[in-house]
Design a protein around this motif. Structure first.
Motif, PDB file in Angstrom:
ATOM      1  N   SER A   4      29.848  -2.681   7.505  1.00 45.47           N
ATOM      2  CA  SER A   4      28.867  -3.775   7.450  1.00 45.47           C
ATOM      3  C   SER A   4      27.555  -3.310   6.829  1.00 45.47           C
ATOM      4  O   SER A   4      26.917  -4.043   6.056  1.00 45.47           O
ATOM      5  CB  SER A   4      28.620  -4.330   8.857  1.00 45.47           C
ATOM      6  N   CYS A   5      27.156  -2.058   7.138  1.00 41.43           N
ATOM      7  CA  CYS A   5      25.928  -1.508   6.556  1.00 41.43           C
ATOM      8  C   CYS A   5      26.102  -1.289   5.055  1.00 41.43           C
ATOM      9  O   CYS A   5      25.187  -1.558   4.263  1.00 41.43           O
ATOM     10  CB  CYS A   5      25.571  -0.199   7.259  1.00 41.43           C
ATOM     11  N   VAL A   6      27.288  -0.799   4.673  1.00 43.86           N
ATOM     12  CA  VAL A   6      27.573  -0.594   3.249  1.00 43.86           C
ATOM     13  C   VAL A   6      27.534  -1.923   2.497  1.00 43.86           C
ATOM     14  O   VAL A   6      26.944  -2.029   1.412  1.00 43.86           O
ATOM     15  CB  VAL A   6      28.956   0.077   3.063  1.00 43.86           C
ATOM     16  N   ASN A   7      28.146  -2.952   3.088  1.00 46.94           N
ATOM     17  CA  ASN A   7      28.146  -4.267   2.438  1.00 46.94           C
ATOM     18  C   ASN A   7      26.741  -4.834   2.315  1.00 46.94           C
ATOM     19  O   ASN A   7      26.407  -5.491   1.326  1.00 46.94           O
ATOM     20  CB  ASN A   7      29.028  -5.239   3.234  1.00 46.94           C
ATOM     21  N   LYS A  10      25.094  -2.933  -0.490  1.00 50.13           N
ATOM     22  CA  LYS A  10      25.668  -3.390  -1.764  1.00 50.13           C
ATOM     23  C   LYS A  10      25.086  -4.734  -2.175  1.00 50.13           C
ATOM     24  O   LYS A  10      24.701  -4.936  -3.335  1.00 50.13           O
ATOM     25  CB  LYS A  10      27.188  -3.505  -1.636  1.00 50.13           C
ATOM     26  N   SER A  11      25.010  -5.650  -1.218  1.00 49.35           N
ATOM     27  CA  SER A  11      24.478  -6.979  -1.518  1.00 49.35           C
ATOM     28  C   SER A  11      23.017  -6.899  -1.935  1.00 49.35           C
ATOM     29  O   SER A  11      22.585  -7.589  -2.877  1.00 49.35           O
ATOM     30  CB  SER A  11      24.609  -7.894  -0.292  1.00 49.35           C
ATOM     31  N   PHE A  12      22.275  -6.036  -1.258  1.00 46.80           N
ATOM     32  CA  PHE A  12      20.848  -5.910  -1.553  1.00 46.80           C
ATOM     33  C   PHE A  12      20.621  -5.316  -2.943  1.00 46.80           C
ATOM     34  O   PHE A  12      19.802  -5.813  -3.730  1.00 46.80           O
ATOM     35  CB  PHE A  12      20.173  -5.057  -0.482  1.00 46.80           C
ATOM     36  N   ILE A  13      21.355  -4.243  -3.256  1.00 47.83           N
ATOM     37  CA  ILE A  13      21.162  -3.610  -4.566  1.00 47.83           C
ATOM     38  C   ILE A  13      21.685  -4.508  -5.692  1.00 47.83           C
ATOM     39  O   ILE A  13      21.128  -4.532  -6.794  1.00 47.83           O
ATOM     40  CB  ILE A  13      21.831  -2.216  -4.612  1.00 47.83           C
ATOM     41  N   LEU A  14      22.757  -5.281  -5.408  1.00 42.72           N
ATOM     42  CA  LEU A  14      23.239  -6.243  -6.403  1.00 42.72           C
ATOM     43  C   LEU A  14      22.187  -7.311  -6.678  1.00 42.72           C
ATOM     44  O   LEU A  14      21.938  -7.675  -7.833  1.00 42.72           O
ATOM     45  CB  LEU A  14      24.533  -6.901  -5.916  1.00 42.72           C
ATOM     46  N   PHE A  15      21.559  -7.794  -5.611  1.00 43.47           N
ATOM     47  CA  PHE A  15      20.516  -8.807  -5.768  1.00 43.47           C
ATOM     48  C   PHE A  15      19.332  -8.263  -6.555  1.00 43.47           C
ATOM     49  O   PHE A  15      18.822  -8.912  -7.483  1.00 43.47           O
ATOM     50  CB  PHE A  15      20.065  -9.298  -4.384  1.00 43.47           C
ATOM     51  N   GLY A  70      23.951  -0.758 -13.095  1.00 47.14           N
ATOM     52  CA  GLY A  70      23.795  -0.719 -11.644  1.00 47.14           C
ATOM     53  C   GLY A  70      24.585  -1.811 -10.946  1.00 47.14           C
ATOM     54  O   GLY A  70      25.170  -1.592  -9.877  1.00 47.14           O
ATOM     55  N   ILE A  71      24.620  -2.997 -11.538  1.00 46.14           N
ATOM     56  CA  ILE A  71      25.393  -4.106 -10.963  1.00 46.14           C
ATOM     57  C   ILE A  71      26.882  -3.766 -10.936  1.00 46.14           C
ATOM     58  O   ILE A  71      27.565  -3.941  -9.917  1.00 46.14           O
ATOM     59  CB  ILE A  71      25.150  -5.396 -11.772  1.00 46.14           C
ATOM     60  N   PHE A  75      29.159  -3.164  -7.543  1.00 41.98           N
ATOM     61  CA  PHE A  75      30.238  -4.130  -7.316  1.00 41.98           C
ATOM     62  C   PHE A  75      31.594  -3.442  -7.257  1.00 41.98           C
ATOM     63  O   PHE A  75      32.439  -3.754  -6.412  1.00 41.98           O
ATOM     64  CB  PHE A  75      30.210  -5.185  -8.415  1.00 41.98           C
ATOM     65  N   LYS A  76      31.827  -2.477  -8.148  1.00 37.94           N
ATOM     66  CA  LYS A  76      33.111  -1.786  -8.210  1.00 37.94           C
ATOM     67  C   LYS A  76      33.181  -0.566  -7.287  1.00 37.94           C
ATOM     68  O   LYS A  76      34.189   0.112  -7.231  1.00 37.94           O
ATOM     69  CB  LYS A  76      33.387  -1.336  -9.657  1.00 37.94           C
ATOM     70  N   GLU A  77      32.051  -0.277  -6.607  1.00 33.13           N
ATOM     71  CA  GLU A  77      31.951   0.912  -5.745  1.00 33.13           C
ATOM     72  C   GLU A  77      32.325   2.168  -6.530  1.00 33.13           C
ATOM     73  O   GLU A  77      33.080   3.022  -6.080  1.00 33.13           O
ATOM     74  CB  GLU A  77      32.836   0.750  -4.504  1.00 33.13           C
ATOM     75  N   ASN A  78      31.754   2.275  -7.707  1.00 34.60           N
ATOM     76  CA  ASN A  78      32.046   3.379  -8.621  1.00 34.60           C
ATOM     77  C   ASN A  78      30.878   4.351  -8.620  1.00 34.60           C
ATOM     78  O   ASN A  78      29.792   4.030  -9.106  1.00 34.60           O
ATOM     79  CB  ASN A  78      32.295   2.828 -10.029  1.00 34.60           C
ATOM     80  N   ARG A  79      31.087   5.549  -8.063  1.00 35.40           N
ATOM     81  CA  ARG A  79      29.980   6.491  -7.948  1.00 35.40           C
ATOM     82  C   ARG A  79      29.588   7.089  -9.293  1.00 35.40           C
ATOM     83  O   ARG A  79      28.451   7.520  -9.476  1.00 35.40           O
ATOM     84  CB  ARG A  79      30.309   7.599  -6.948  1.00 35.40           C
TER      85      ARG A  79
END
Length: 232
Positions: A4-7, A10-15, A70-71, A75-79
């Motif tokens: 849940s923290c990861v999601n 992810k949502s915050f950095i995507l935004f 970055g998006i 989104f793809k969880e690609n490091r």
């Protein structure tokens, strides 16, 4: 770090990246609009960042490309994409800081470039040299008509060849017409300064968004590393 923290991260950095991408795209569009409609570009040639449109287009293009990376990485969880995003964003922020320092330290010299370029354009126009292209002549006339000024420091710069764009009345058909007293260099400096204040406010906003995005990408990268994600 739970899912849940990861999601949430992810949502915050995507935004943030999407917001930054939109800002970059708007900056590019605004810079292109200025390039197409401005009447001043041909008059200032020695120091290209003096003209805001050039700086806007270059900066905006780089920002949109980096934020798009970055998006995708989030989104793809690609490091691999995330670390590339972090590195490129860090370099971009250093360049933005360096440019800000250059403009602060060399503000007086920039004004000198500005004045010298205008004087060279006026001499070319006045003396009818090969450098006096139709665009340069039209741009100088547009500046004098728009800002109600004449010459660089005054109408005396034109000598006996004062153009009709210096005339204070409209329409102007007289041979010995009255000209504007004030030169154009001060008014153009004020116009450019206003544009740079607006551009500076936008750059500061993007810088803050970029910094937050860069900070959030670090824990995401570490989590993806621990989970073995990142290169598919």
């Amino acid at each position: 770090m739970d899912r849940s923290c990861v999601n949430c991260l992810k949502s915050f950095i995507l935004f943030l990246n999407f917001l930054c991408w939109l800002c970059g795209a708007f900056v590019v569009a605004f810079g292109e609009f200025q390039m197409m409609h401005s009447k001043f570009m041909s008059l200032v040639t020695s120091f290209w960042p003096i003209f805001p449109a050039n700086t806007l287009v270059v900066t905006g293009t780089i920002v949109t490309c980096v934020c798009y990376l970055g998006i995708l990485g989030s989104f793809k969880e690609n490091r691999c994409m995330l670390i590339s995003f972090f590195f490129l964003l860090f370099v971009l922020m250093l360049v933005e800081l360096a440019m800000a320092c250059v403009f602060l330290v060399y503000s007086t010299k920039i004004n000198t470039y500005f004045e010298d370029d205008l004087m060279k354009s006026l001499v070319s126009y006045r003396d009818g040299t090969p450098e006096a292209t139709k665009k340069l002549i039209d741009d100088f006339d547009a500046v004098q008509s728009l800002f109600k000024c004449c010459g660089v420091h005054g109408s005396a710069d034109w000598g006996d060849n004062v153009p009709i764009s210096c005339c204070t009345s409209d329409p102007c058909n007289a041979v010995n017409f009255t000209t504007w007293d004030e030169g154009c260099v001060v008014k153009l400096r004020d116009w450019f300064a206003h544009n740079y204040r607006s551009t500076g406010a936008g750059v500061v906003t993007m810088f803050i968004i970029q910094f937050i995005s860069m900070c959030i990408s670090v824990p995401l990268f570490c989590h993806f590393s621990r989970q073995g994600l990142g290169y598919q």
